[in-house]
Design a protein around this motif. Structure first.
Motif, short mmCIF file in Angstrom:
data_model
loop_
_atom_site.label_atom_id
_atom_site.label_comp_id
_atom_site.label_asym_id
_atom_site.label_seq_id
_atom_site.Cartn_x
_atom_site.Cartn_y
_atom_site.Cartn_z
N THR A 176 0.91 -1.27 0.06
CA THR A 176 0.00 -0.12 0.05
C THR A 176 1.00 1.35 -0.03
O THR A 176 2.11 1.05 0.11
CB THR A 176 -0.73 -0.06 1.32
OG1 THR A 176 -0.11 0.32 2.43
CG2 THR A 176 -1.75 -1.23 1.36
N ILE A 211 -2.27 13.08 -1.37
CA ILE A 211 -2.69 11.43 -1.59
C ILE A 211 -3.15 10.69 -0.31
O ILE A 211 -2.94 9.44 -0.18
CB ILE A 211 -1.24 10.78 -2.06
CG1 ILE A 211 -0.11 11.36 -1.20
CG2 ILE A 211 -0.98 10.84 -3.57
CD1 ILE A 211 1.15 10.44 -1.57
N LYS A 213 -5.84 10.29 0.73
CA LYS A 213 -7.25 9.40 0.41
C LYS A 213 -6.80 7.94 0.08
O LYS A 213 -7.28 7.00 0.22
CB LYS A 213 -8.33 10.03 -0.25
CG LYS A 213 -7.77 10.29 -1.82
CD LYS A 213 -8.89 10.73 -2.65
CE LYS A 213 -8.61 10.63 -4.14
NZ LYS A 213 -7.14 11.37 -4.63
N CYS A 214 -5.61 8.00 -0.60
CA CYS A 214 -5.05 6.45 -1.04
C CYS A 214 -4.16 5.91 -0.24
O CYS A 214 -3.47 5.03 -0.60
CB CYS A 214 -4.69 6.86 -2.60
SG CYS A 214 -3.46 7.88 -2.81
N THR A 217 -4.54 2.16 -0.33
CA THR A 217 -4.44 1.46 -1.63
C THR A 217 -3.26 0.87 -2.11
O THR A 217 -2.28 1.44 -1.69
CB THR A 217 -5.10 2.46 -2.61
OG1 THR A 217 -6.12 3.21 -2.03
CG2 THR A 217 -5.58 1.82 -3.93
N VAL A 227 -3.13 2.63 -7.21
CA VAL A 227 -3.30 4.08 -7.36
C VAL A 227 -3.11 4.61 -8.87
O VAL A 227 -2.62 3.81 -9.48
CB VAL A 227 -2.25 4.70 -6.54
CG1 VAL A 227 -2.60 4.36 -4.96
CG2 VAL A 227 -0.93 4.71 -6.93
N SER A 228 -3.87 5.77 -9.12
CA SER A 228 -3.74 6.29 -10.48
C SER A 228 -2.06 6.74 -10.75
O SER A 228 -1.39 6.82 -9.82
CB SER A 228 -4.46 7.31 -10.57
OG SER A 228 -4.13 8.53 -9.95
N GLU A 231 -1.28 9.78 -8.94
CA GLU A 231 -0.70 9.39 -7.21
C GLU A 231 0.30 8.77 -7.24
O GLU A 231 1.15 8.81 -6.21
CB GLU A 231 -2.08 8.49 -6.77
CG GLU A 231 -3.51 9.48 -6.74
CD GLU A 231 -4.68 8.63 -6.41
OE1 GLU A 231 -5.94 9.26 -6.00
OE2 GLU A 231 -4.65 7.56 -6.93
N ARG A 232 0.60 7.85 -8.25
CA ARG A 232 1.94 6.93 -8.20
C ARG A 232 3.11 8.07 -8.06
O ARG A 232 4.06 8.00 -7.51
CB ARG A 232 1.95 6.15 -8.99
CG ARG A 232 2.92 4.61 -8.66
CD ARG A 232 3.07 3.86 -9.81
NE ARG A 232 1.55 3.15 -9.85
CZ ARG A 232 0.90 2.69 -10.97
NH1 ARG A 232 1.56 2.86 -12.17
NH2 ARG A 232 -0.22 2.20 -10.96
#
Ligand SMILES: Nc1ncnc2c1ncn2[C@@H]1O[C@H](COP(=O)(O)OP(=O)(O)OP(=O)(O)O)[C@@H](O)[C@H]1O
Length: 697
Positions: A176, A211, A213-214, A217, A227-228, A231-232
């Protein structure tokens, strides 16, 4: 082990440090400093040049940067880091020349980026942007020229003050975002920073980079949804910001992102640079007009030369002055790239025109004083230390003082623990996947049914040996094929981290071995248990002993698989070598062929399953597990019993069975050879990683 990255509940996200502004010099502060126009530049005097208001502020700030001591920030706690946040350092490069394989890649490249500034490094593909970034990060040695950080030549120690965000966002996909960041925090922050403090640093960073919220993830990759892309990229940046670098260098951070994500990312960087007075240099391909105008400075490269360096906002004037006006509806970034690519003549005109400013002693209308200084010096070949306004004046503060810091941020044990946990987390879902469970069941139940409760008779000895050979062969091939892709897949990540000096190779290597050992055990347990009891092998004692021997053989095969994967980089070579190895091992493993021509006998000792096979045979064929003699027996003992014609059932002695397989070593001897093979493979792998697969090669 999995909890190693887990944080405590309820971490409060604090707002970002507001102190950085307070640390900036105001123009008033710098009143006591010598005016910039007095700063001597060999061969040139520009009495007309006075600092503008903005420059006054920057010069004062730079003064502070120069006085900033490189010492305890790495060792500071999060709380201290809040109050002692590292501020940016001026990056200056002059006369940078790079030659690779006899080809000139960079020619007399120069520039200056001050704290709080964002410099765009632009140019057509192949113009030398990445090469320049590599020089600035110290990954490539320039043939000539000078790079200074806060007024001091870039040394290994000073390199720690900067971070490099590479173009590719390469991570372990099953981790994550939080695990990824926590792992980096454990590796790159000193052990003295507590877990809670690391969590706090991460919380602040993810909040700032958008970031949060992720956090839970998985990072994912092209094959695993995570992640998108945007985001990555932010996770990539967050990993680098954990150490609170003074200078950030980014290689095309917007590549692969849509325009709004790109805009938001550059806006975040700009905000970060200004708020924390960090120095940011980023290469960028064809930014939108909106993004382009967020950059303070622009360094336009063309064929390894500087085509423009100065304030980004003045590029339009520059081209207009050159007689190549950019119309209002055109994006200046696209326009200038089109121009430098238009034709060799146009490119040369632009470079020549820019060079006029570099050799001119009159005030350049397109460049600020600071920028003009740098270029004038570069052209004059003046490589002596630039004394930035204030640093050579009375009370101007010390030069950036370099204090030796330990080679690694974290201790060996922290690195080992972190890397073991990370590898375990990454590998666990693959090894314990449904497909692997099915594979284990199928490959144990079907052979178990084929050899179901093999009768204990002499003419079934071959079948029983075949079952054992199947077991050792399965646990030779499976670990090899499982290990073969593991290093190639993580190689880019490992190289990136080794280049960044995140950990010792020994910690990585030991962690890899430790984390993968327990993962093979559950499958092994299930597979051997089903096979053993379905086929009716030699009782509980042999069951546990076989389990141990096959486990050892598995670890040896894993070691061999890893060695193959680090030696051969191409898939074709790897597969060709592995296939040949497996075929020869099957042939020489002791089941199909027992006698070899005397001059080829040595070959059979290369088949490592020979040793596990011989050991399991000795555990299976024992005198207390008797095998009835066949009518047509090969055994002298059985033949004698038949001759005597007694009515008692005759059993073949175990040694006579074992003699058929020509077993030179006792069980412990076979175990010893397996251990030696395993150690040899591990040592060889480490040496290859250390001396041949060094990052950057
Ligand atoms: N290791 C190397 N060996 C040979 N040539 C190299 C090497 N590294 C870079 N070059 C050459 O140097 C030139 C500049 O490369 P560089 O990667 O710095 O360009 P770039 O501007 O970053 O390109 P891009 O925008 O496509 O990433 C290219 O022509 C490239 O082929």
């Amino acid at each position: 082990m999995g909890d190693f990255f887990e944080g405590g509940a309820g971490v409060t996200v604090t707002t970002l440090r507001e102190h950085s502004r307070a640390g900036m010099s105001s123009c008033q502060d710098s009143d006591s400093l010598p005016p910039r126009s007095k700063v001597g530049l060999a061969g040139f005097s520009n009495p007309g040049l006075e600092l503008g208001e903005g420059e006054c502020e920057r010069a004062g700030m730079e003064d502070k940067m120069e006085g900033f001591h490189l010492d305890s920030t790495r060792g500071a706690s999060a709380g201290q880091a809040e109050s002692q946040k590292r501020r940016g350092l001026a990056v200056r490069f002059r006369g940078v020349e790079v030659e690779i394989q006899g080809r000139q890649i960079l020619r007399d490249v120069a520039g200056t980026v001050l704290p709080g500034e964002l410099l765009a490094l632009m140019g057509p593909s192949g113009s030398g942007k990445t090469t320049l970034l590599s020089v600035l990060t110290g990954r490539i040695q320039a043939k000539s020229g000078q790079v200074t950080l806060g007024g001091r030549p870039l040394t290994k120690n000073l390199r720690r003050m900067l971070c490099y965000v590479m173009q590719q966002d390469i991570f372990f996909p099953n981790l994550t975002v939080k695990d990824t960041l926590m792992c980096q925090a454990h590796l790159r922050l000193p052990d003295s920073v507590t877990f809670a403090e690391k969590e706090k640093i991460i919380s602040v960073l993810v909040e700032e980079l958008g970031i949060k919220k992720c956090l839970n993830t998985i990072v994912g990759n092209d094959f695993v949804r995570g992640v998108s892309g945007g985001e990555r990229k932010r996770v990539n940046i967050a990993c680098e910001l954990l150490t609170d670098p003074s200078v950030m260098l980014l290689d095309e951070p917007t590549s692969g992102l849509d325009s709004s994500t790109s805009h938001s990312l550059i806006a975040t960087l700009k905000h970060y640079a200004v708020k924390h007075q960090k120095t940011i240099i980023s290469s960028i391909h064809q930014p939108s007009s909106l993004i382009f105008h967020m950059f303070d400075k622009l360094l336009l490269m063309s064929d390894g030369e500087v085509a423009y360096y100065g304030q980004a906002s003045r590029i339009v004037d520059f081209f207009a002055d050159l007689g190549m006006p950019c119309t209002a509806h055109e994006n200046p970034a696209d326009y200038m790239l089109d121009k430098v690519k238009e034709s060799p003549e146009v490119r040369q005109d632009i470079v020549d025109y820019f060079n006029k400013f570099r050799i001119s002693s009159v005030e350049c209308p397109l460049l600020s004083k600071d920028e003009t200084d740098t270029h004038l010096q570069s052209m004059a070949g003046e490589l002596s230390e630039v004394k930035i306004a204030g640093t050579d004046g009375e009370g101007a503060g010390a030069e950036l003082e370099e204090v030796e810091s330990p080679q690694w941020a974290s201790s060996f044990w922290m690195q080992l623990r972190t890397l073991t946990a990370r590898n375990f987390k990454q590998q666990r879902p693959q090894i314990l996947s449904l497909i692997n469970v099915i594979k284990t069941l199928v490959t144990s139940v079907i052979p178990g049914l084929i050899w179901f409760q093999v009768p204990r008779e002499e003419d079934q000895v071959k079948a029983r040996a075949g079952m054992l050979f199947h077991l050792v062969l399965y646990w030779f091939i499976t670990p090899i094929f499982r290990t073969l892709p593991s290093y190639p897949v993580e190689r880019p990540i490992i190289n990136k981290e080794r280049l960044a000096g995140s950990y010792r190779l020994s910690a990585y290597f030991l962690a890899k071995v430790l984390s993968e050992l327990p993962l093979a055990i559950p499958q092994l347990l299930v597979h051997i248990t089903i096979s053993f009891w379905l086929t009716g092998l030699n009782g509980a004692g042999a069951y546990f002993a076989d389990m141990g021997i096959i486990a050892l053989s598995t670890f040896t095969s894993e070691a061999l698989g890893l060695l193959i994967s680090v030696v051969f980089l191409g898939m074709d070579q790897t597969m060709a070598f592995s296939t040949s190895l497996i075929v020869l091992t099957v042939l020489l493993g002791g089941f199909y062929i027992q006698k070899l021509p005397f001059w080829l006998v040595w070959l059979r000792y290369l088949a490592i399953i020979l040793f596990s096979f011989h050991a399991t045979l000795q555990l299976e064929f024992t005198d207390d597990a008797s095998f009835r003699c066949a009518i047509q027996s090969f055994s002298p003992h059985c033949a004698a019993a038949h001759l005597n014609n007694t009515n008692e059932t005759a059993y073949i002695p175990a040694q006579e069975i074992l003699d058929q397989f020509i077993i030179p070593l006792p069980v412990w001897g076979n175990i010893l050879v397996l251990v030696l093979y395993m150690l040899a493979f591990r040592v060889a792998t480490y040496l290859v990683l250390r001396f041949i697969r060094t990052p950057g090669k």
